[in-house]
Write an enzyme that holds these catalytic residues in place. Structure first.
Site, PDB file in Angstrom:
ATOM      1  N   HIS A  17       0.084   2.553  17.953  1.00  0.00           N
ATOM      2  CA  HIS A  17       1.186   3.286  17.327  1.00  0.00           C
ATOM      3  C   HIS A  17       2.333   2.325  17.053  1.00  0.00           C
ATOM      4  CE1 HIS A  17       3.255   7.377  16.870  1.00  0.00           C
ATOM      5  NE2 HIS A  17       4.146   6.470  16.493  1.00  0.00           N
ATOM      6  N   HIS A  19       4.788   1.376  13.744  1.00  0.00           N
ATOM      7  CA  HIS A  19       5.185   1.530  12.342  1.00  0.00           C
ATOM      8  C   HIS A  19       5.534   0.161  11.788  1.00  0.00           C
ATOM      9  CE1 HIS A  19       5.668   5.971  12.620  1.00  0.00           C
ATOM     10  NE2 HIS A  19       5.841   5.671  13.896  1.00  0.00           N
ATOM     11  N   ARG A  96       9.637  -1.931  -0.395  1.00  0.00           N
ATOM     12  CA  ARG A  96       9.344  -1.186  -1.621  1.00  0.00           C
ATOM     13  C   ARG A  96       8.073  -1.576  -2.344  1.00  0.00           C
ATOM     14  NH1 ARG A  96      15.335   0.222  -4.183  1.00  0.00           N
ATOM     15  NH2 ARG A  96      16.187   0.764  -2.151  1.00  0.00           N
ATOM     16  N   GLY A 191       8.069  11.665  10.997  1.00  0.00           N
ATOM     17  CA  GLY A 191       9.305  12.194  10.428  1.00  0.00           C
ATOM     18  C   GLY A 191       9.835  13.354  11.244  1.00  0.00           C
ATOM     19  N   HIS A 218       2.040  12.621  14.666  1.00  0.00           N
ATOM     20  CA  HIS A 218       3.156  12.672  15.607  1.00  0.00           C
ATOM     21  C   HIS A 218       3.390  14.134  15.970  1.00  0.00           C
ATOM     22  CE1 HIS A 218       3.956   8.749  13.850  1.00  0.00           C
ATOM     23  NE2 HIS A 218       5.007   8.534  14.616  1.00  0.00           N
ATOM     24  N   GLU A 221       6.975  15.251  20.209  1.00  0.00           N
ATOM     25  CA  GLU A 221       7.962  14.182  20.405  1.00  0.00           C
ATOM     26  C   GLU A 221       9.348  14.838  20.341  1.00  0.00           C
ATOM     27  OE1 GLU A 221       8.342  11.449  17.125  1.00  0.00           O
ATOM     28  OE2 GLU A 221       9.298   9.897  18.334  1.00  0.00           O
ATOM     29  N   ASP A 299       5.820   1.735  18.991  1.00  0.00           N
ATOM     30  CA  ASP A 299       6.433   2.593  17.972  1.00  0.00           C
ATOM     31  C   ASP A 299       7.241   1.796  16.938  1.00  0.00           C
ATOM     32  OD1 ASP A 299       6.841   4.974  16.696  1.00  0.00           O
ATOM     33  OD2 ASP A 299       8.194   5.849  18.185  1.00  0.00           O
TER      34      ASP A 299
HETATM   35  N1  ADE Z   1       8.919   7.194  11.973  1.00  0.00           N
HETATM   36  C1  ADE Z   1       9.102   6.029  12.604  1.00  0.00           C
HETATM   37  N2  ADE Z   1       9.130   6.204  13.934  1.00  0.00           N
HETATM   38  C2  ADE Z   1       8.959   7.521  14.145  1.00  0.00           C
HETATM   39  C3  ADE Z   1       8.886   8.332  15.297  1.00  0.00           C
HETATM   40  N3  ADE Z   1       8.993   7.820  16.514  1.00  0.00           N
HETATM   41  N4  ADE Z   1       8.708   9.656  15.142  1.00  0.00           N
HETATM   42  C4  ADE Z   1       8.605  10.191  13.924  1.00  0.00           C
HETATM   43  N5  ADE Z   1       8.655   9.479  12.800  1.00  0.00           N
HETATM   44  C5  ADE Z   1       8.834   8.148  12.909  1.00  0.00           C
HETATM   45 ZN    ZN Z   2       5.870   6.902  15.535  1.00  0.00          ZN
END
Ligand code: ADE
Ligand code: ZN
Length: 747
Positions: A17, A19, A96, A191, A218, A221, A299
């Site tokens: 996980h 990003h 982008r 998101g 996700h 959370e 993350d």
């Molecule tokens: N986008 C980037 N990190 C995130 C997170 N922890 N939860 C939801 N969306 C994300």
């Molecule tokens: Zn995430």
């Protein structure tokens, strides 16, 4: 000898996980920012998504003026999750094009290599940002190229933003599937979790799974356990991003453990975004102890000031033992969305490393290696699990927990896409003569089914399979699906799916209706069929009886012949006869002799009537057939005299409101006559009919009654009616009713 922290720093690890946007840093951000500013391109923030921008002066100013910050850290003044998303959205808007992606990926890979991460899945945003210049199609070769040349295993996960809307997320997924990148292995969704629930993206996720992509999302959370249930039930995910708030629901925790659904836990992220106060309040330990497969991840390291090795170190400082931490390392590889061979190879590396450092690998917990096929069937099984997670003591909770009877449910109508896919994979052939009295003109009316006639079985994998324009199409589809039930193992497979769903809903008694004509054409005798059905009932965790339905469409003589044979081969859990099919073409009185025969043999009887046709069609059922119950019968509402007879003679109706709405009899549940029928003294029972097709299970039916304002005691009466009107003995009914009252009066 290395101590535990050193060992974990140098051991091969997986990061599931991460990003890619979350690896932005001062060094990466400002060149990207300059690149676009010099072309006159604006900063971009989706106004729907970012609600709390005003709490962040630096961001707000930056968005307005395109300047005002000189280090990346200045952006990081968020104090909560929504604030984080604002910051993340605005800063990553400078990623982008494909070149930017490659730039970030190369830097991130270097960093991962330095941490001895051997396997990574990068979450990369796809869809949504208007400023994004890359598409799934463009990115495919870039991602594959990066993966091919990286010194570690690199895979990609498409991160769909939640605010895309169902249509757009499905479009993006279609594009992804077409792009067919080798290294893009899965789909997730991130998101604002609370503001944009993921359920509406079910179609996109289904398309992704069909296209061979693995699923995560996700959930749990920023929002609670119900969101995790929804990811499981609505999206059919194999893993959950975060999922830490599952801890709020013990039932869910048990479910995750039992089903082996892996959580991608990112402790530091959760603390920085304010989900939990500190590590001591973080539930990772509790989840781990409950047997949930947890993995450790970072993350968005640049936003949270952490990295993967530090996540391990922090847990070690909290008292996690080396063995436990090694288990988390293994979990990371075991739950990877890579092919089995890659996973096995990586797990071997871990084992070899532990052996080389510790002399043997006994410190390494035995791990159940998850083959991709077992993951798939595990998630299939949960496909239709309803969200049944309610406040203890609420009416909803009571509805879930109270033992219920399901009297009107067609076995073929319980077949989920997943169960059906197994039948399809097994049989891989179809011809019209598998369906009795096949009407080829019916098929030709439905373009969606047409390719089947040319031998293209894959049309049956379409997610639209359970959608239909009218009753005829529905009938054709059910018969086609049912024609894949060809031997007793198939019967058992379908029944197992049905029973699992009934169990989840606390159904204590069910009468499952089977298609007698189809079953009479299995490779086995009716006697053997009966034995198998008895065995299925015996093995079930609740009481199951069977109703044989010859169906009207085969005509009264054929139906009579089948019922004669059935009576000769009578089996223990056969409770009676039901009769469904085209009401208009085959009015009930044609079957008088068949019912008489069944009743003479002490089988109980019920007939579908007054579902599509008006009240007069019910009159002759009442006057001439002497059946014990009526399936549907709702159109009786138009005839007060008939209502009086039904009430006086206590002839119960098996009411299936969602079915009637789905087939267009009533526009909404609010227009459905069930409450009027109940109020006029008719004995109303509640059932789900074809739950997969109509998208509603029995709990859902009860919840709908509750939502439309039914009194709690009236709900209880409907529950009781289910057992009172069941084709079981009085003693059996009493036993069930005692349990009903125990639960109902508990709180
Ligand atoms: N986008 C980037 N990190 C995130 C997170 N922890 N939860 C939801 N969306 C994300
Ligand atoms: Zn995430």
């Amino acid at each position: 000898m290395k101590d535990t922290v050193e060992l974990l720093r140098s051991i091969p690890k997986a990061e599931l996980h991460l990003h890619l946007g979350g690896t932005l840093s001062t060094e990466a951000f400002f060149p990207l920012y300059e690149k676009y500013r010099s072309k006159g391109e604006e900063p971009y923030l989706d106004s729907v998504r970012y609600s709390s921008i005003s709490k962040h002066p630096v961001l707000e100013n930056f968005l307005r003026t395109g300047s005002g910050a000189t280090t990346f850290e200045e952006f990081l003044d968020f104090t909560d999750f929504d604030g984080f998303l604002d910051v993340y959205g605005l800063t990553t808007c400078y990623v982008r094009d494909a070149e930017d992606i490659a730039l970030l990926a190369h830097a991130a890979i270097d960093d991962l290599v330095a941490q001895n991460v051997r396997y990574v899945e990068f979450d990369i945003t796809l869809g949504g940002h208007k400023v994004i210049k890359y598409s799934a199609g463009d990115l495919g070769p870039v991602m594959d190229d990066i993966s091919k040349n990286a010194p570690i295993e690199v895979r990609w996960i498409a991160g769909l933003p939640r605010f895309l809307g169902a249509e757009e997320s499905s479009r993006v997924v279609r594009e992804l599937v077409i792009a067919d990148s080798k290294s893009l292995v899965g789909v997730t969704m991130g998101g604002p979790e609370k503001q944009f629930p993921h359920a509406e993206h079910a179609e996109a996720f289904r398309l992704a799974a069909e296209g061979g992509l693995r699923l995560s999302c996700h959930a749990g959370e920023a929002d609670g356990a119900h969101s995790v249930w929804s990811a499981i039930n609505d999206l059919n995910v194999e893993r959950i991003g975060h999922g830490v708030r599952s801890i709020e629901d013990p039932q869910l925790v048990g479910y995750l453990a039992e089903e082996g659904i892996t959580l991608e836990v990112c402790p530091t992220s959760n603390i920085v975004t304010g989900i939990f106060r500190d590590l001591e309040h973080h539930p990772i330990r509790e989840l781990y102890e409950a047997g949930v497969p947890v993995t450790l991840n970072s993350d968005d390291p640049a936003f949270f000031g952490s990295n993967l090795n530090e996540e391990y170190e922090k847990l070690h400082r909290m008292g996690w033992t080396e063995e436990e931490l090694l288990e988390l390392v293994e979990n990371g590889f075991a739950a990877a969305f890579a092919d089995e061979e890659t996973i096995d190879g990586l797990l071997d590396e871990v084992q070899a490393y532990v052996e080389s450092e510790r002399g043997d690998s006994t410190a390494l917990p035995e791990i159940v290696r998850t083959s991709s096929s077992s993951v798939a069937s595990g998630s299939d099984a949960v496909h239709d699990a309803p969200d049944m997670n309610f406040e203890p003591g609420s009416v909803e909770d009571l509805i879930v927990r109270v033992p219920k009877a399901e009297l009107h449910i067609h076995l073929a109508g319980t077949m989920t896409a997943a169960v059906f896919a197994q039948l399809l994979d097994k049989h891989r052939s179809w011809s019209p003569d598998l369906v009795n009295g096949w009407d080829s003109s019916a098929m030709s009316r439905y373009a969606a089914l047409q390719p089947l006639l040319d031998g293209d079985l894959d049309v049956l994998r379409s997610p639209d399979l359970f959608q239909f324009e009218d009753m005829d199409q529905f009938g054709v589809t059910v018969r086609v699906l049912n024609s894949f039930v060809r031997d007793l193992d198939d019967v058992a497979l379908v029944a197992a799916g049905a029973i699992e769903n009934l169990e989840r809903q606390n159904v204590a008694y069910a009468e499952l209706t089977f298609d007698l004509e189809r079953f009479s054409r299995l490779e086995n005798s009716i006697l053997e069929v009966g034995k198998r059905l008895d065995a299925i009932s015996k093995a079930a965790p609740m009481q199951i009886n069977w109703l044989a339905d010859p169906t009207r469409d085969i005509g009264p003589e054929n139906a009579l012949g089948l019922v004669e044979r059935l009576i000769d081969a009578r089996f223990e859990t056969l409770a009676g006869i039901s009769l469904s099919g085209r009401e208009r073409d085959f009015p009930p009185r044609l079957f008088a002799e068949m019912f008489k025969l069944a009743q003479g043999a002490e089988l109980r009887t019920t007939i579908h009537a007054g579902e599509l046709l008006a009240a007069d069609s019910i009159w002759h059922v009442v006057q001439e057939l002497g059946v014990d119950r009526i399936g549907h019968g709702i159109r009786a509402i138009d005839d007060p005299e008939l209502i009086d007879v039904l009430a006086a003679d206590a002839i119960p109706l098996e009411v299936c409101p969602s079915a009637n709405v789905a087939t267009g009899m009533y526009p909404t549940l609010a227009n459905h006559p069930i409450h009027d029928l109940f109020e006029s003294g008719v004995t109303v029972t509640l059932s789900s009919d074809y739950p997969t097709f109509f998208g509603q299970d029995l709990v859902g039916e009860y919840l709908s009654l509750h939502e439309t304002g039914w009194a709690k005691n009236d709900l209880l009466e409907v529950v009781e009616n289910g057992f009172l009107m069941a084709f079981i003995s009085d003693e059996e009914a009493d036993r069930h009713l005692n349990r009903v009252h125990e639960i109902w009066e508990e709180e």
